[in-house]
Design an enzyme around this catalytic site. Structure first.
Site, PDB file in Angstrom:
ATOM      1  N   ASP A  11       3.751  -7.534  -2.011  1.00 23.44           N
ATOM      2  CA  ASP A  11       2.309  -7.494  -2.196  1.00 23.44           C
ATOM      3  C   ASP A  11       1.964  -8.485  -3.303  1.00 23.44           C
ATOM      4  O   ASP A  11       2.849  -9.043  -3.946  1.00 23.44           O
ATOM      5  CB  ASP A  11       1.902  -6.067  -2.593  1.00 23.44           C
ATOM      6  CG  ASP A  11       0.430  -5.792  -2.330  1.00 23.44           C
ATOM      7  OD1 ASP A  11      -0.225  -6.641  -1.707  1.00 23.44           O
ATOM      8  OD2 ASP A  11      -0.061  -4.733  -2.756  1.00 23.44           O
ATOM      9  N   ILE A  12       0.683  -8.667  -3.550  1.00 22.20           N
ATOM     10  CA  ILE A  12       0.269  -9.632  -4.572  1.00 22.20           C
ATOM     11  C   ILE A  12       0.795  -9.220  -5.958  1.00 22.20           C
ATOM     12  O   ILE A  12       1.045 -10.068  -6.816  1.00 22.20           O
ATOM     13  CB  ILE A  12      -1.272  -9.791  -4.572  1.00 22.20           C
ATOM     14  CG1 ILE A  12      -1.673 -11.043  -5.352  1.00 22.20           C
ATOM     15  CG2 ILE A  12      -1.972  -8.547  -5.088  1.00 22.20           C
ATOM     16  CD1 ILE A  12      -3.065 -11.540  -5.042  1.00 22.20           C
TER      17      ILE A  12
ATOM     18  N   CYS B  91      -1.125  -0.650  16.620  1.00 18.69           N
ATOM     19  CA  CYS B  91      -0.918  -1.779  17.546  1.00 18.69           C
ATOM     20  C   CYS B  91      -0.221  -2.999  16.931  1.00 18.69           C
ATOM     21  O   CYS B  91       0.728  -3.522  17.507  1.00 18.69           O
ATOM     22  CB  CYS B  91      -2.255  -2.234  18.126  1.00 18.69           C
ATOM     23  SG  CYS B  91      -3.056  -0.970  19.093  1.00 18.69           S
TER      24      CYS B  91
ATOM     25  N   ARG C 208       1.070  -5.684   2.364  1.00 21.30           N
ATOM     26  CA  ARG C 208       1.322  -4.246   2.318  1.00 21.30           C
ATOM     27  C   ARG C 208       0.033  -3.480   2.572  1.00 21.30           C
ATOM     28  O   ARG C 208      -0.254  -2.463   1.929  1.00 21.30           O
ATOM     29  CB  ARG C 208       1.958  -3.831   0.987  1.00 21.30           C
ATOM     30  CG  ARG C 208       2.724  -2.484   1.104  1.00 21.30           C
ATOM     31  CD  ARG C 208       3.266  -1.993  -0.229  1.00 21.30           C
ATOM     32  NE  ARG C 208       4.155  -2.948  -0.817  1.00 21.30           N
ATOM     33  CZ  ARG C 208       4.143  -3.275  -2.114  1.00 21.30           C
ATOM     34  NH1 ARG C 208       3.274  -2.716  -2.931  1.00 21.30           N
ATOM     35  NH2 ARG C 208       4.988  -4.169  -2.588  1.00 21.30           N
ATOM     36  N   SER C 209      -0.766  -3.966   3.520  1.00 21.28           N
ATOM     37  CA  SER C 209      -1.995  -3.248   3.861  1.00 21.28           C
ATOM     38  C   SER C 209      -1.624  -1.930   4.532  1.00 21.28           C
ATOM     39  O   SER C 209      -0.551  -1.799   5.124  1.00 21.28           O
ATOM     40  CB  SER C 209      -2.857  -4.088   4.814  1.00 21.28           C
ATOM     41  OG  SER C 209      -2.232  -4.153   6.085  1.00 21.28           O
TER      42      SER C 209
END
Length: 329
Positions: free
Chosen positions: A205-206, A147, A182-183
């Site tokens: 990302d981190i 979603c 970037r989950s």
């Protein structure tokens, strides 16, 4: 005479959601019953509760049935399996995070693919990364996309970042996008979807930066990923037409001075990742996307019901054909 600063247009999710709702209402007219969505809340996360309340409100206002089931997280697995086997339930949404570990990934996989409105089942995720857009060989049943990434894409379409003159699947050709997050649920799927549509995407990302592209030219069907050693936001932001950020923390802010003049900036975190001064650089700023995400959820639910009704009609037609063959033999 003072030089007039370019004007940044702030676009609210509500306005984008309205155009998508019209499509949902048209689809609902062809469904013989009100589709029922069951939401599972098994954590004390305040953002999850807000999302659940918004989902219920949007469902009730637009001709869907919504039932929120609050369960202890240790009982959630059985509760999902019960909903899977209940013919009265058309769709299931689980409000994550729950355990915040691989157990959450396991729970995503036990939701029936026929009721998974979030598009998190393995088949849907596989199709998304492989750029397979349909579930059947006849290309009639569309695969379900997660979603929030899909909501961002619908926003980019609304903002005309997608070039509709180009063929479907190449409409972001020539666009450079930075996605900060970037989950596995939002950031990485979003980078893949944008790259599959032709964009050059820097996924930040981190720890590092990765580049998602479809390779040279327009020929490749699906994206590829390369590491960008030593790269940081200082390398990505000045060359990006679009910057999409979803860092879940109130301390993180996108560095405004690195943004390209006229960039399109979209925030999908529940926290504001952009300071108010983003308007001095951006041409378009979307401060939140939640209302679009919920309409996309309803759109996914509608698609799942349509896919099921079509499958039932095909099975019925097949049985009638078999009966007719037996009678003539």
């Amino acid at each position: 005479m003072a030089e007039e600063k370019p004007h940044c247009k702030v676009v609210l999710a509500n306005n984008i959601a309205k155009s998508l709702l019209e499509e949902v209402h048209e689809g609902l007219k062809k469904i013989p019953h009100k589709p029922k969505l069951v939401g599972f809340l098994a954590s004390a996360d305040p953002a999850a509760r807000v999302y659940a309340e918004w989902t219920g409100k949007t469902c009730h206002e637009n001709g869907f049935v919504f039932e929120l089931r609050e369960v202890d997280r240790e009982e959630l697995e059985d509760a999902i399996l019960d909903a899977n086997s209940d013919p009265a339930v058309d769709g299931i949404i689980v409000y994550y995070p729950i355990f915040g570990s691989r157990q959450d990934q396991y729970l995503q996989q036990i939701v029936s693919i026929d009721k998974d409105v979030e598009g998190l089942s393995h088949r849907y995720i596989f199709n998304m990364y492989q750029n397979i857009r349909f579930l059947d060989l006849q290309n009639t049943k569309k695969s379900i996309l997660p979603c929030t990434p899909l909501a961002v894409i619908k926003i980019l379409e609304y903002l005309r970042i997608y070039n509709t003159i180009l063929p479907y699947g190449n409409r972001l050709h020539g666009r450079t996008v930075t996605v900060i997050n970037r989950s596995e649920v939002v950031g990485r799927p979003l980078a893949a979807l944008l790259a599959n549509d032709g964009a050059c995407v820097y996924s930040v990302d981190i720890n590092d930066v990765q580049q998602f592209t479809r390779g040279q030219g327009l020929r490749k069907r699906r994206h590829e990923v390369v590491e960008k050693p030593g790269w940081t936001l200082e390398d990505c932001l000045p060359i990006s037409d679009v910057v999409i950020s979803g860092v879940p923390g109130d301390k993180y802010k996108v560095p405004q001075h690195l943004l390209r003049d006229g960039a399109v900036c979209i925030n999908f975190s529940s926290e504001r990742n952009f300071n108010p001064d983003v308007k001095e650089k951006a041409s378009i700023y979307v401060p939140a996307i939640g209302k679009v995400t919920i309409v996309v959820l309803l759109r996914n639910l509608l698609r799942i019901v349509q896919n099921r009704l079509e499958a039932e009609a095909e099975a019925k037609e097949g049985k009638m054909h078999d009966d007719a063959v037996q009678t003539t033999e």
